[in-house]
Motif scaffolding. Sequence first.
Motif, PDB file in Angstrom:
ATOM      1  N   SER A   1      -1.713   8.440   0.535  1.00 20.08           N
ATOM      2  CA  SER A   1      -2.520   7.813  -0.519  1.00 20.08           C
ATOM      3  C   SER A   1      -1.648   6.818  -1.285  1.00 20.08           C
ATOM      4  N   ASP A   2      -1.064   5.936  -0.537  1.00 20.84           N
ATOM      5  CA  ASP A   2      -0.257   4.874  -1.109  1.00 20.84           C
ATOM      6  C   ASP A   2      -0.172   3.772  -0.067  1.00 20.84           C
ATOM      7  N   SER A   3      -0.336   2.542  -0.505  1.00 19.04           N
ATOM      8  CA  SER A   3      -0.447   1.449   0.455  1.00 19.04           C
ATOM      9  C   SER A   3       0.850   1.198   1.227  1.00 19.04           C
ATOM     10  N   HIS A   4       1.982   1.677   0.696  1.00 21.63           N
ATOM     11  CA  HIS A   4       3.248   1.436   1.406  1.00 21.63           C
ATOM     12  C   HIS A   4       3.658   2.573   2.336  1.00 21.63           C
ATOM     13  N   THR A   5       2.712   3.444   2.654  1.00 20.63           N
ATOM     14  CA  THR A   5       2.947   4.509   3.629  1.00 20.63           C
ATOM     15  C   THR A   5       3.530   3.967   4.945  1.00 20.63           C
TER      16      THR A   5
ATOM     17  N   THR B   1       0.986  12.277  -0.487  1.00 19.35           N
ATOM     18  CA  THR B   1       0.366  11.744  -1.698  1.00 19.35           C
ATOM     19  C   THR B   1       1.495  11.486  -2.673  1.00 19.35           C
ATOM     20  N   GLN B   2       1.224  10.647  -3.647  1.00 18.67           N
ATOM     21  CA  GLN B   2       2.166  10.537  -4.772  1.00 18.67           C
ATOM     22  C   GLN B   2       1.373  10.885  -6.030  1.00 18.67           C
ATOM     23  N   ASP B   3       2.052  10.958  -7.147  1.00 16.26           N
ATOM     24  CA  ASP B   3       1.375  11.502  -8.325  1.00 16.26           C
ATOM     25  C   ASP B   3       0.271  10.617  -8.898  1.00 16.26           C
ATOM     26  N   SER B   4       0.440   9.284  -8.820  1.00 16.15           N
ATOM     27  CA  SER B   4      -0.556   8.455  -9.508  1.00 16.15           C
ATOM     28  C   SER B   4      -1.868   8.359  -8.739  1.00 16.15           C
ATOM     29  N   THR B   5      -1.846   8.589  -7.438  1.00 23.37           N
ATOM     30  CA  THR B   5      -3.109   8.712  -6.697  1.00 23.37           C
ATOM     31  C   THR B   5      -3.376  10.178  -6.367  1.00 23.37           C
ATOM     32  N   GLY B   6      -2.335  10.993  -6.459  1.00 19.37           N
ATOM     33  CA  GLY B   6      -2.420  12.377  -5.985  1.00 19.37           C
ATOM     34  C   GLY B   6      -3.316  13.261  -6.824  1.00 19.37           C
TER      35      GLY B   6
ATOM     36  N   GLY C   1      -3.809  -5.038  -2.085  1.00 24.93           N
ATOM     37  CA  GLY C   1      -2.736  -4.372  -2.821  1.00 24.93           C
ATOM     38  C   GLY C   1      -2.811  -2.871  -2.696  1.00 24.93           C
ATOM     39  N   SER C   2      -2.776  -2.239  -3.819  1.00 23.65           N
ATOM     40  CA  SER C   2      -2.659  -0.787  -3.881  1.00 23.65           C
ATOM     41  C   SER C   2      -3.819  -0.069  -3.199  1.00 23.65           C
ATOM     42  N   SER C   3      -3.545   1.188  -2.833  1.00 22.87           N
ATOM     43  CA  SER C   3      -4.592   2.038  -2.254  1.00 22.87           C
ATOM     44  C   SER C   3      -5.401   2.717  -3.348  1.00 22.87           C
ATOM     45  N   ARG C   4      -5.049   2.493  -4.611  1.00 24.72           N
ATOM     46  CA  ARG C   4      -5.628   3.292  -5.697  1.00 24.72           C
ATOM     47  C   ARG C   4      -7.154   3.306  -5.647  1.00 24.72           C
ATOM     48  N   GLU C   5      -7.681   4.498  -5.525  1.00 24.64           N
ATOM     49  CA  GLU C   5      -9.117   4.676  -5.443  1.00 24.64           C
ATOM     50  C   GLU C   5      -9.766   4.409  -6.797  1.00 24.64           C
TER      51      GLU C   5
ATOM     52  N   ASP D   1       6.760  10.608  -8.201  1.00 27.95           N
ATOM     53  CA  ASP D   1       7.713   9.496  -8.278  1.00 27.95           C
ATOM     54  C   ASP D   1       7.191   8.314  -9.101  1.00 27.95           C
ATOM     55  N   HIS D   2       5.908   8.251  -9.351  1.00 27.81           N
ATOM     56  CA  HIS D   2       5.344   7.090 -10.053  1.00 27.81           C
ATOM     57  C   HIS D   2       5.324   7.302 -11.568  1.00 27.81           C
ATOM     58  N   ASN D   3       4.628   8.344 -11.991  1.00 21.86           N
ATOM     59  CA  ASN D   3       4.418   8.561 -13.439  1.00 21.86           C
ATOM     60  C   ASN D   3       5.508   9.452 -14.007  1.00 21.86           C
TER      61      ASN D   3
ATOM     62  N   PHE E   1      -3.209   7.817 -17.417  1.00 17.23           N
ATOM     63  CA  PHE E   1      -4.637   8.161 -17.440  1.00 17.23           C
ATOM     64  C   PHE E   1      -5.275   8.135 -16.057  1.00 17.23           C
ATOM     65  N   ARG E   2      -4.478   8.304 -15.025  1.00 22.03           N
ATOM     66  CA  ARG E   2      -5.020   8.272 -13.671  1.00 22.03           C
ATOM     67  C   ARG E   2      -5.996   9.425 -13.399  1.00 22.03           C
ATOM     68  N   SER E   3      -5.955  10.458 -14.237  1.00 16.31           N
ATOM     69  CA  SER E   3      -6.914  11.560 -14.036  1.00 16.31           C
ATOM     70  C   SER E   3      -8.042  11.468 -15.061  1.00 16.31           C
TER      71      SER E   3
HETATM   72  C1  MIC Z   1       1.629   0.244  -5.831  1.00 19.61           C
HETATM   73  O1  MIC Z   1       2.699  -0.077  -5.356  1.00 19.61           O
HETATM   74  O2  MIC Z   1       0.778  -0.561  -6.209  1.00 19.61           O
HETATM   75  C2  MIC Z   1       1.325   1.725  -5.967  1.00 19.61           C
HETATM   76  C3  MIC Z   1       1.377   2.058  -7.404  1.00 19.61           C
HETATM   77  O3  MIC Z   1       2.312   2.475  -5.298  1.00 19.61           O
HETATM   78  C4  MIC Z   1      -0.039   1.969  -5.346  1.00 19.61           C
HETATM   79  C5  MIC Z   1      -0.575   3.313  -5.566  1.00 19.61           C
HETATM   80  C6  MIC Z   1      -1.177   3.492  -6.927  1.00 19.61           C
HETATM   81  O4  MIC Z   1      -1.837   2.591  -7.439  1.00 19.61           O
HETATM   82  O5  MIC Z   1      -0.999   4.579  -7.477  1.00 19.61           O
HETATM   83  C7  MIC Z   1      -0.109   1.665  -3.852  1.00 19.61           C
HETATM   84  O6  MIC Z   1       0.664   0.888  -3.362  1.00 19.61           O
HETATM   85  O7  MIC Z   1      -1.009   2.167  -3.169  1.00 19.61           O
END
Ligand code: MIC
Length: 642
Positions: free
Chosen positions: A116-120, A32-37, A532-536, A62-64, A492-494
């Motif tokens: 929990s990141d699309s670039h996994t 996980t990373q912090d912005s989705t974590g 794009g992003s995996s952000r839920e 690494d994000h926020n 404000f991701r939480s």
């Molecule tokens: C992105 O590159 O868009 C992100 C930020 O890494 C996202 C995750 C997110 O929105 O926190 C992603 O690629 O999943």
Amino acid sequence: MNLTYKILSAHLTQGELSRGREIGIHIDYTLTQDSTGTMAYLQFEAIGIPRVKTEKSLAYIDHNTLQTGFENADDHKYLATVTKKHGVYLSKPGNGVCHQVELERFAVPGKTLLGSDSHTPTAGGLGMLAIGAGGLDVAVAMGGGAYYLPCPAVVNVRLSGKLRRGVAAKDVILEVLRRLTVKGGVGKVMEYTGEGVKTLSIPERATITNMGAELGATTSIFPADETARAFMAAQGRERDYVEALPDADAQYDETLEIDLSALEPMVALPHMPDNVKTVREAGAVKVDQVCIGSCTNSSYLDMMRVARILKGKTVNPDVSLVIAPGSRQVLGMLAANGALNDMIQAGARITETACGFCIGMGQSPRTGAVSLRTNNRNFFGRSGTKSAGIFLVSCETAAASALTGVLSDPRELDTDLEIPMPAQFAYNDNLIIPPASPEEAGAVEVVRGPNIKPFPQAKKLADSLSGKALLKMEDNITTDHIMPSDSKLLPFRSNIPKLSEYCLTPVDSTFPTRAKEAGGGFLIAGQNYGQGSSREHAALVPLYLQIRGILAKSFARIHRDNLINNGILPMTFENEADYDRFDQNDELELANVRKLIEGGVEKIPVRNITKGFTCDALLPLSDRQRAMLLAGGLINLMKEKA
Ligand code: MIC
Ligand code: SF4
């Protein structure tokens, strides 16, 4: 078997490997990373499993990392404590970008990774089957649950030849994007094979698998061969190496041939990663900013090439050059061998080893700027400056252009760009904090700051649904449109209520207010909605705004899963031409939708009351997905089952 199916079959927990049918796979590793974590761990806590059941789970920060108020630091504290309690390793801020660190320190060929990141899929550069998913799916995998996906088709991307000087791995993936577009990979795994593979180092392979995410692909993977072994040995991890190759007579669903020797430097023009031209065709565009880094291009190899190009020169007076090395390992090695000083003396602004500019965490360019960047996404507004145009290029093109002040072809430089891979990387895992032992975990207190708000939960699906079409959108709407993220919003991701004030505002600034006034409704969209992003959050925020269903021409993979996980109906037009018959504000009704879904019906009649017609929408679901939608999302379903 191809490599993808070998790994899938070794991890299969449900279903059979038949294209398009849902399968369940066991997940070995998660990240996980912090912005989705934060959301993923809140969900993990809600699921109620005390300790992760994976081989290894990592949480990266690494994000926020821009701390302009208490919010991000509070989230970091929450992550540090919740991971300690539940058996997850923590990569502290400053240790690097999740995918770069995962590749260096943790990726293992032949294993599965859910992140929990699309670039996994970056870890696919080392032969790992690495998939990006929403936070809830990762939370379930941490708890030992399977990950479900439609069994993918596998594309054989056959590489021949060798890249010429000044042409980079980034140009390979930009070429693939040019040919296949941002939706060309949906439902597919891109598996790289052929003689050309041997000519690419692991970081180069990882650049390619990383940006396979922009194709919408399920993942991308390279074989784990002698080059992978040598890379892992240089990282002190040779014992984790296993060879992972496709069978000699492996079958594939499609083939794409790429002659590496024939490629030239490429650029993706604003505002889509598939808007690709050669640097030559694009011409000498004047440049205001150059940003080098991100999970796509921030390896030691990339940074050394940049340093070589900059050495002894000065950045063009009209250009602001920003460099963010991908990990502490990379930064440390550049510092030790003097390359960092070459960058600094040339006038580069070195930023912390984090996502930074890539996600608009600082370094927003000036009004109307042209910004050349080495990351993977140039979506509208993502840099934090709506009027700016982001051009995606390789490190070599970026560095060459930083010197000239215009988009420049790095083949014109006389610099030697051959960088040998180090026999030994300067690795050190002292910023990876291990979790508490099972005996001590009970005493760990999870610290929650005031910015952490409860997340919304869907209700059981109602008998019928009705409401207005609140917004009609074009093709390729990204999660950056649905839930924009920059340095002001990421903290404000939480806090879903706060984020809801910005939902879909890049498309229509009145949307959040209108959605709230209407008490929710529906959305109409074109192709590839939610790419794009995996952000839920792109599902949780619409859920909070009571969006009941989305009628689109097609959906991106992760976003569709996130919608179903959160009880929102992702429907597609049976007849695409029906898209034109809907307008914003039309009153819609899905009569008896619950009964239809319960009965396994996959065609849902959508009544447009305003226009006086009914058309069919498709909602193909697995049994599991059907149960989720009826229950009002995955967490409700799990509670029901418990
Ligand atoms: C992105 O590159 O868009 C992100 C930020 O890494 C996202 C995750 C997110 O929105 O926190 C992603 O690629 O999943
Ligand atoms: Fe971070 Fe950018 Fe990579 Fe996303 S794409 S993980 S924001 S560096």
